[in-house]
Write a protein that holds these residues in place. Structure first.
Motif, short mmCIF file in Angstrom:
data_model
loop_
_atom_site.label_atom_id
_atom_site.label_comp_id
_atom_site.label_asym_id
_atom_site.label_seq_id
_atom_site.Cartn_x
_atom_site.Cartn_y
_atom_site.Cartn_z
N MET A 36 4.91 2.73 -4.97
CA MET A 36 4.51 1.46 -5.57
C MET A 36 3.39 1.67 -6.58
O MET A 36 3.39 1.07 -7.66
CB MET A 36 4.03 0.49 -4.47
CG MET A 36 5.14 -0.13 -3.65
SD MET A 36 6.20 -1.18 -4.66
CE MET A 36 7.66 -1.20 -3.69
N VAL A 74 -4.77 -1.07 -0.26
CA VAL A 74 -5.55 -1.74 0.79
C VAL A 74 -4.62 -2.17 1.92
O VAL A 74 -3.42 -2.33 1.71
CB VAL A 74 -6.30 -2.99 0.26
CG1 VAL A 74 -7.27 -2.62 -0.84
CG2 VAL A 74 -5.34 -4.07 -0.20
N ASN A 75 -5.20 -2.34 3.08
CA ASN A 75 -4.46 -2.96 4.18
C ASN A 75 -4.81 -4.44 4.16
O ASN A 75 -5.99 -4.81 4.25
CB ASN A 75 -4.88 -2.32 5.52
CG ASN A 75 -4.08 -2.88 6.67
OD1 ASN A 75 -3.43 -3.93 6.56
ND2 ASN A 75 -4.12 -2.18 7.79
N LEU A 76 -3.80 -5.28 4.02
CA LEU A 76 -4.06 -6.72 3.89
C LEU A 76 -4.56 -7.35 5.18
O LEU A 76 -4.89 -8.53 5.19
CB LEU A 76 -2.79 -7.44 3.41
CG LEU A 76 -2.46 -7.20 1.93
CD1 LEU A 76 -1.11 -7.80 1.59
CD2 LEU A 76 -3.54 -7.79 1.03
N ASN A 77 -4.62 -6.58 6.27
CA ASN A 77 -5.25 -7.10 7.49
C ASN A 77 -6.76 -6.92 7.45
O ASN A 77 -7.47 -7.40 8.33
CB ASN A 77 -4.69 -6.39 8.73
CG ASN A 77 -3.23 -6.73 8.95
OD1 ASN A 77 -2.88 -7.91 9.02
ND2 ASN A 77 -2.37 -5.72 9.03
N VAL A 134 5.23 -9.60 0.46
CA VAL A 134 4.40 -8.79 1.36
C VAL A 134 3.90 -9.55 2.58
O VAL A 134 3.72 -8.97 3.65
CB VAL A 134 3.22 -8.15 0.56
CG1 VAL A 134 2.24 -9.19 0.07
CG2 VAL A 134 2.50 -7.11 1.39
N TYR A 177 5.25 -9.16 6.22
CA TYR A 177 4.98 -7.98 7.06
C TYR A 177 3.78 -8.21 7.97
O TYR A 177 3.43 -7.33 8.74
CB TYR A 177 4.73 -6.75 6.19
CG TYR A 177 5.97 -6.33 5.43
CD1 TYR A 177 6.96 -5.56 6.04
CD2 TYR A 177 6.17 -6.74 4.12
CE1 TYR A 177 8.11 -5.21 5.36
CE2 TYR A 177 7.33 -6.39 3.43
CZ TYR A 177 8.29 -5.63 4.07
OH TYR A 177 9.44 -5.30 3.40
N LEU A 178 3.14 -9.36 7.86
CA LEU A 178 1.90 -9.62 8.62
C LEU A 178 2.17 -10.60 9.74
O LEU A 178 2.76 -11.66 9.52
CB LEU A 178 0.83 -10.19 7.69
CG LEU A 178 0.55 -9.40 6.40
CD1 LEU A 178 -0.50 -10.11 5.58
CD2 LEU A 178 0.12 -7.97 6.72
C1 LIG Z 1 9.20 -5.28 -0.09
S1 LIG Z 1 7.83 -4.36 -0.69
C2 LIG Z 1 7.31 -5.38 -2.03
C3 LIG Z 1 6.69 -4.56 -3.08
C4 LIG Z 1 6.30 -5.28 -4.36
N1 LIG Z 1 5.20 -6.21 -4.10
C5 LIG Z 1 7.47 -5.99 -4.97
O1 LIG Z 1 7.52 -7.22 -4.95
O2 LIG Z 1 8.37 -5.30 -5.49
C6 LIG Z 1 6.62 -4.65 0.57
C7 LIG Z 1 5.29 -3.96 0.33
O3 LIG Z 1 4.36 -4.48 1.27
C8 LIG Z 1 3.48 -3.43 1.65
N2 LIG Z 1 2.81 -3.78 2.91
C9 LIG Z 1 3.35 -4.01 4.12
N3 LIG Z 1 2.38 -4.29 5.03
C10 LIG Z 1 1.20 -4.24 4.36
C11 LIG Z 1 -0.18 -4.41 4.75
N4 LIG Z 1 -0.52 -4.71 6.01
N5 LIG Z 1 -1.13 -4.27 3.80
C12 LIG Z 1 -0.79 -3.96 2.52
N6 LIG Z 1 0.49 -3.80 2.08
C13 LIG Z 1 1.46 -3.91 3.01
C14 LIG Z 1 4.43 -2.24 1.77
O4 LIG Z 1 3.70 -1.04 1.71
C15 LIG Z 1 5.33 -2.45 0.56
O5 LIG Z 1 4.78 -1.83 -0.59
#
Ligand SMILES: C[S@@+](CC[C@H](N)C(=O)[O-])C[C@H]1O[C@@H](n2cnc3c(N)ncnc32)[C@H](O)[C@@H]1O
Length: 168
Positions: free
Chosen positions: A1, A18-21, A39, A42-43
């Protein structure tokens, strides 16, 4: 990415992983817009992340977010699936021939809007986008297949204006 972002944005743009948490490494009010593309689903808990996104937005700034549409996963479940509970599910992603299990969280539309308004945002747009018209020629089969289907849900949510600007 990051490689993709670097190619699209060039060398002058700061990129961070960054970790979004966690707390975001940016000052209060640093940004006009926050874009969270596919994104948030995923949370497990959107609360702390949305609070951080709101903190780094200037007053009146916008969060523009897209997520997997919650009806899609609900309809794929067995008929007794409870739409209103927030539940995790796993999806296999393949990169360079290797498969990775990704954990996603499905929540109701109401749970999403509630999380946004509880974080102090004002929802201005809820959209269910169809493929970009440009995709009709680029990916004709996918375009035909995806155009009539639910895929994503998009939000635009505004951070409240400052007291000074709302007075004026
Ligand atoms: C489906 S991809 C989307 C990527 C891009 N934003 C797009 O729209 O093409 C999901 C992204 O969310 C990121 N991700 C998942 N959990 C995350 C977290 N806790 N903190 C930061 N990024 C996270 C993954 O690493 C991945 O790059």
């Amino acid at each position: 990415m990051l490689e993709l972002a670097r190619r699209r944005l060039g060398d002058d743009t700061a990129l961070h992983v960054v970790n979004l948490n966690d707390r975001l490494p940016f000052a209060d009010g640093a940004f006009d817009d926050v874009v969270a593309s596919l994104v948030l689903h995923y949370l497990e808990d959107w609360g702390p992340t949305l609070a951080e996104m709101r903190r780094v937005l200037r007053p009146g700034g916008r969060l523009i977010a897209s997520v997997n549409h919650p009806f899609v996963e609900h309809l794929a479940q067995n008929p007794r699936h409870n739409y209103f509970t927030t539940t995790s599910y796993t999806s296999e992603w393949t990169f360079n021939g290797k498969s990775f299990p990704m954990i996603l969280w499905r929540r109701s539309l109401h749970a999403m809007t509630d999380a946004l308004t509880s974080a102090g945002f004002r929802l201005t747009v809820i959209d269910e986008p169809q493929p970009d018209p440009a995709a009709r020629e680029l990916f004709p089969e996918d375009y035909q297949d995806l155009s009539p289907k639910l895929s994503f849900l998009c939000f635009v949510a505004e951070a409240p204006p400052s007291a000074a600007s709302s007075d004026g």
